[in-house]
Design a protein around this motif. Structure first.
Motif, PDB file in Angstrom:
ATOM      1  N   GLN A  17     -60.347   4.233 -82.605  1.00 19.47           N
ATOM      2  CA  GLN A  17     -60.574   4.798 -83.923  1.00 19.47           C
ATOM      3  C   GLN A  17     -59.239   5.311 -84.480  1.00 19.47           C
ATOM      4  O   GLN A  17     -58.768   6.382 -84.097  1.00 19.47           O
ATOM      5  N   VAL A  18     -58.613   4.511 -85.330  1.00 17.60           N
ATOM      6  CA  VAL A  18     -57.328   4.895 -85.918  1.00 17.60           C
ATOM      7  C   VAL A  18     -57.453   4.865 -87.433  1.00 17.60           C
ATOM      8  O   VAL A  18     -58.224   4.085 -88.003  1.00 17.60           O
ATOM      9  N   PRO A  20     -56.273   4.158 -91.338  1.00 16.71           N
ATOM     10  CA  PRO A  20     -55.567   3.009 -91.943  1.00 16.71           C
ATOM     11  C   PRO A  20     -54.054   3.202 -91.954  1.00 16.71           C
ATOM     12  O   PRO A  20     -53.298   2.232 -91.819  1.00 16.71           O
ATOM     13  N   GLN A  21     -53.595   4.457 -92.117  1.00 23.64           N
ATOM     14  CA  GLN A  21     -52.154   4.722 -92.161  1.00 23.64           C
ATOM     15  C   GLN A  21     -51.486   4.513 -90.796  1.00 23.64           C
ATOM     16  O   GLN A  21     -50.321   4.110 -90.713  1.00 23.64           O
ATOM     17  N   SER A  22     -52.219   4.787 -89.720  1.00 19.71           N
ATOM     18  CA  SER A  22     -51.629   4.692 -88.383  1.00 19.71           C
ATOM     19  C   SER A  22     -51.975   3.393 -87.660  1.00 19.71           C
ATOM     20  O   SER A  22     -51.490   3.170 -86.547  1.00 19.71           O
ATOM     21  N   SER A  23     -52.789   2.550 -88.276  1.00 22.30           N
ATOM     22  CA  SER A  23     -53.213   1.323 -87.595  1.00 22.30           C
ATOM     23  C   SER A  23     -52.041   0.370 -87.348  1.00 22.30           C
ATOM     24  O   SER A  23     -51.928  -0.208 -86.258  1.00 22.30           O
ATOM     25  N   THR A  24     -51.162   0.225 -88.344  1.00 20.90           N
ATOM     26  CA  THR A  24     -50.017  -0.679 -88.169  1.00 20.90           C
ATOM     27  C   THR A  24     -49.042  -0.185 -87.103  1.00 20.90           C
ATOM     28  O   THR A  24     -48.660  -0.952 -86.208  1.00 20.90           O
ATOM     29  N   PRO A  25     -48.591   1.099 -87.154  1.00 21.30           N
ATOM     30  CA  PRO A  25     -47.723   1.591 -86.073  1.00 21.30           C
ATOM     31  C   PRO A  25     -48.376   1.505 -84.695  1.00 21.30           C
ATOM     32  O   PRO A  25     -47.713   1.162 -83.710  1.00 21.30           O
ATOM     33  N   ILE A  86     -59.344  -5.542 -87.559  1.00 23.82           N
ATOM     34  CA  ILE A  86     -60.598  -5.695 -88.299  1.00 23.82           C
ATOM     35  C   ILE A  86     -61.307  -4.353 -88.393  1.00 23.82           C
ATOM     36  O   ILE A  86     -61.065  -3.453 -87.586  1.00 23.82           O
ATOM     37  N   PRO A  87     -62.180  -4.163 -89.374  1.00 23.70           N
ATOM     38  CA  PRO A  87     -62.901  -2.888 -89.531  1.00 23.70           C
ATOM     39  C   PRO A  87     -63.752  -2.572 -88.294  1.00 23.70           C
ATOM     40  O   PRO A  87     -64.228  -3.480 -87.605  1.00 23.70           O
TER      41      PRO A  87
END
Length: 316
Positions: A17-18, A20-25, A86-87
């Motif tokens: 559970q991350v 959206p702002q931290s999903s890429t890092p 993915i969501p």
């Protein structure tokens, strides 16, 4: 979410559970960790197999540990990476795939302990029975020990997962970053008393036997070193044993933390992090510790890089 209707054999995997702002890092970090695990462990295995001087029991056992690390990381991390793209409401996994992932995850965790127990026995023979080491730790003996280490875990995990698969399912959500045995039997509304008893017994036998064998082995090695007057031999023995012990402590700490957090449902996010640490921290530290602390391996790596840099020099 619990009442969401899915196909009979399709499960919803909660995953990480991350935001959206931290999903890429988080994705980049986990990807780099996976790449490092693969490159370092496979590189160590290739180095040992290519150099005949390293075809000794201790280094062949290092290979088994690295192969197990690659196996465990590959069973977990690629799926985590794909789920992060993915969501959370669309992270579906087939029940068979979930069972297979749980089986691989427990094989990895169990083999980590049994292979380290074999490595402890190897160090015991090398230090406490140095004159008989070559006659005891023959290739045949090494194969027998490794087959036993993997075979015992395979049978125990097969029973562990089999007890969960036999249960009927009334739920379809896995509240975990990946599938494991606890996630499987929690899908059922039947009594899971047998599963809990066997799971606790399996964990107690595995962790208890590993910690007892490690403690007894190194206690004996310490006594031999203290009674020996050969300082060079003692230093070499203690360095090798300290490396092995450091690997075991890291693995035991992450394993125990994961088991403890499983008993506290309110700490679900911390448990997820501990579960991922168990599959990433040991595979990262093993090649670093073995590659940099074991003098022979370190020298071979330096020679390899020195030759590479010499061939890259321009010819005048």
């Amino acid at each position: 979410m619990e009442n969401q209707t899915l196909g009979k054999d399709i499960l919803l995997l909660e995953g990480l559970q991350v935001t959206p702002q931290s999903s890429t890092p988080a994705f980049i970090l986990l990807l780099l960790i996976y790449i490092f695990i693969m490159v370092s462990n496979i590189g160590l295995v290739v180095l040992i197999f290519m150099d005949r001087s390293l075809h000794q029991p201790m280094y062949l056992l290092f290979c088994n540990m690295s192969i197990n690390d690659v196996f465990g990381a590959t069973a977990i991390i690629p799926r985590l990476l794909s789920d992060m793209l993915i969501p959370s409401t669309e992270r579906y996994i087939h029940y068979i795939d979930c069972v297979l992932q749980a089986f691989c995850a427990h094989i990895y965790a169990g083999a980590s302990h049994t292979v380290l127990m074999v490595m402890a026995f190897d160090r015991y023979v090398a230090i406490c029975n140095a004159l008989r080491y070559t006659s005891i730790m023959t290739n045949r003996m090494v194969v027998k020990l490794l087959v036993s280490a993997w075979g015992v875990v395979f049978v125990m995990v097969l029973i562990l997962i089999g007890l969960s698969v036999r249960l009927s399912r009334c739920r379809s959500i896995i509240f975990n970053p990946f599938c494991d045995n606890a996630s499987l039997f929690k899908l059922s509304c039947e009594s899971i008393l047998i599963n809990n008893i066997y799971s606790l017994g399996y964990t107690a036998v595995l962790l208890g036997s590993s910690i007892c064998s490690i403690m007894l082995t190194y206690l004996r090695i310490t006594m031999v070193c203290l009674s020996s007057k050969n300082k060079v031999l003692n230093t070499k023995a203690l360095q090798t044993c300290a490396t092995h012990l450091a690997v075991y402590i890291i693995m035991y700490f992450t394993d125990t933390l994961n088991i403890i957090l499983h008993r506290f449902p309110e700490l679900s996010e911390q448990r997820k992090l501990a579960a991922i640490m168990l599959r990433t921290v040991p595979p990262i530290t093993h090649p670093v510790i073995y590659g940099l602390q074991i003098k022979t391996v370190r020298q071979k790596i330096l020679i390899l890089f020195t030759r590479k840099s010499m061939t890259d020099l321009p010819i005048c």
